[in-house]
Design an enzyme around this catalytic site. Structure first.
Site, PDB file in Angstrom:
ATOM      1  N   VAL A   1      82.671  19.937   0.374  1.00 14.04           N
ATOM      2  CA  VAL A   1      82.907  19.726   1.801  1.00 14.04           C
ATOM      3  C   VAL A   1      81.575  19.405   2.460  1.00 14.04           C
ATOM      4  CG1 VAL A   1      83.700  20.763   3.965  1.00 14.04           C
ATOM      5  CG2 VAL A   1      84.853  21.359   1.819  1.00 14.04           C
TER       6      VAL A   1
ATOM      7  N   ALA B   1      76.653  21.444   3.787  1.00  8.31           N
ATOM      8  CA  ALA B   1      77.714  21.154   2.821  1.00  8.31           C
ATOM      9  C   ALA B   1      77.909  22.365   1.916  1.00  8.31           C
ATOM     10  CB  ALA B   1      77.352  19.938   1.972  1.00  8.31           C
ATOM     11  N   LYS B   2      78.962  22.357   1.153  1.00  5.89           N
ATOM     12  CA  LYS B   2      79.163  23.354   0.099  1.00  5.89           C
ATOM     13  C   LYS B   2      80.129  22.787  -0.925  1.00  5.89           C
ATOM     14  CE  LYS B   2      77.690  27.668  -0.385  1.00  5.89           C
ATOM     15  NZ  LYS B   2      76.495  28.178   0.311  1.00  5.89           N
ATOM     16  N   GLY B   3      79.987  23.254  -2.157  1.00 10.59           N
ATOM     17  CA  GLY B   3      80.922  22.856  -3.199  1.00 10.59           C
ATOM     18  C   GLY B   3      81.461  24.079  -3.900  1.00 10.59           C
TER      19      GLY B   3
END
Ligand code: GLU
Length: 424
Positions: free
Chosen positions: A67, A112-114
């Site tokens: 995201v 962001a992050k995953g």
């Protein structure tokens, strides 16, 4: 006037919690309505299916996400989490917090992050490598050193970053270390990155203890979570003279009023993988750890562990949020009303990690490498600057410390968005 976007995609307790924090901050600084929704909701995301050949010859398909919450202030930045409970809503909340964190400490990044839904402890080393490489492969059209730069988070480490960097570099045909941070030193990782988050937490704890006139040598510390962040925080605070009286991981915890030998605990976990049956004190549960009488309580694991049930029973003087989002909105309110606990909010407390990630990225882009002393000195200088701005904001508007930190982070993102205007 904007209409609130109803986001079913991200719907989850953690995403709602991050949105509620945003709404409170936006109200507190009278953010114009027309900028609110586009600052609050994630800009874009991808979901990927990751088929992995298992060691027994079968194939398992894992699900992963990335995201990107905000790209207005620079490339998006944030870690990748490998955990069985990952949801896209959680990843979106974590991405939102990255936006505020990077802006608060003045980094030229968005957030962001995953995440991948997997328990990495159940994979062999080969399976973990194939999953890491496949995830990066699927992300290639979506990321880049000037688009989105991943890093480690819960369940990932330097080794995983090394595989990801190699996968990306092989794809584009030349060495591209700036695609991820938190890499091994041999691949362009930065001095100090591994210990950066914990060192930053320990540094801020000491600065706040000074303000509270509590000598660090008289401080007792309880830490929930004994991964990279919890472990490095424990080491740094023990080295500064604090007494670490409790440690825990997902298997449970250990309590020793006389102080736990942190190096022994780390050595134990290196071979046993968890703290289970570590003989450094008496066994306790995670819930017991959170309500122990101590000077400093440090949640360093997952979100939403300080709840309305345990918040009235906390017995610490300082709550240092090394984890992202450890305190629910309702618990936060209880702690604020109690008025006897100082809180170092997550976006400030654990910012050391992404700060040194930024230094790593700079070193990669410039092909010019700094020594450890330089890294640590610049890390502490940035943390001091962010802390000063939070304390100033807190005094000026009579905000709680979390609201002060969030309003600063959010304001900087909205300023950038407003200056850029709305495209097209
Ligand atoms: N995962 C870490 C965090 O939550 C580090 C992110 C990064 O270094 O990009 O802040």
């Amino acid at each position: 006037m904007s209409k609130a976007v109803v986001s079913s995609l991200y719907d989850s307790d953690t995403f709602k919690m991050a949105c509620r924090q945003f709404d409170q901050a936006a109200d507190a600084i009278n953010l114009p309505e027309e900028i609110r929704d586009r600052t609050k909701y994630p800009r874009r995301c991808v979901a990927v299916a990751l088929p992995i050949k298992r060691d027994n010859g079968s194939v398992t398909v894992f699900e992963g996400y990335r995201v990107q919450h905000n790209l207005s202030t620079g490339p998006a930045k944030g870690g990748i989490r490998f955990h069985q409970d990952v949801t896209i809503g959680e990843v979106a909340a974590l991405a939102m917090w990255m936006s505020w964190k990077c802006s608060l400490v003045g980094l030229p990044y968005g957030g962001a992050k995953g995440g991948v839904i997997v328990n990495p402890g159940l994979l062999s080393e080969g399976e973990l490598e194939r999953l890491s490489r496949r995830y990066m492969q699927e992300l290639i059209p979506f990321i880049g050193p000037h688009v989105d730069v991943p890093a480690p988070d819960v369940g990932t480490n330097e080794k995983v970053m090394g595989w990801m960097m190699d996968t990306y570099s092989n794809h584009i045909g030349y060495n591209s270390p700036a695609i991820v941070t938190g890499k091994p030193l041999s691949l362009g990782g930065s001095q100090g990155r591994r210990e950066a988050t914990g060192a930053g937490v320990a540094y801020l704890v000491q600065r706040y203890l000074e303000d509270m006139k509590i000598p660090v040598t008289q401080a007792t510390v309880a830490i929930q979570g004994f991964g990279n962040v919890g472990g490095e925080t424990a080491l740094a605070l023990a080295a500064a003279g604090a007494k670490i009286i409790a440690l825990s991981d997902y298997t449970g915890g250990v309590f020793n009023a006389g102080g736990i030998d942190v190096k022994k605990a780390l050595e134990y976990v290196k071979y046993q993988r968890t703290l289970k049956d570590f003989h450094g004190g008496d066994p306790i549960t995670n819930e017991q750890l959170l309500t122990l009488p101590c000077t400093v309580l440090i949640p360093a694991a997952l979100e939403r562990v300080i709840t309305p049930e345990n918040a009235p029973r906390l017995q610490c003087r300082l709550l240092a949020e090394a984890a992202n989002g450890p305190t629910t909105n309702a618990a936060d309110k209880i702690i604020e009303e109690r008025g006897d606990i100082e809180v170092i909010p997550d976006v400030l407390c654990n910012a050391g990690g992404v700060i040194v990630s930024y230094f790593e990225w700079l070193q990669n882009l410039q092909n010019f490498y700094w020594d450890r002393e330089d890294v640590m000195q610049k890390l502490f200088a940035l943390l001091d600057k962010a802390r000063d701005s939070v304390e100033y904001q807190k005094r000026k508007f009579k905000f709680g410390r979390r609201l002060a930190a969030l309003t600063l982070g959010i304001q900087r993102v909205t300023d950038a968005k407003q200056s850029r205007g709305l495209f097209p």
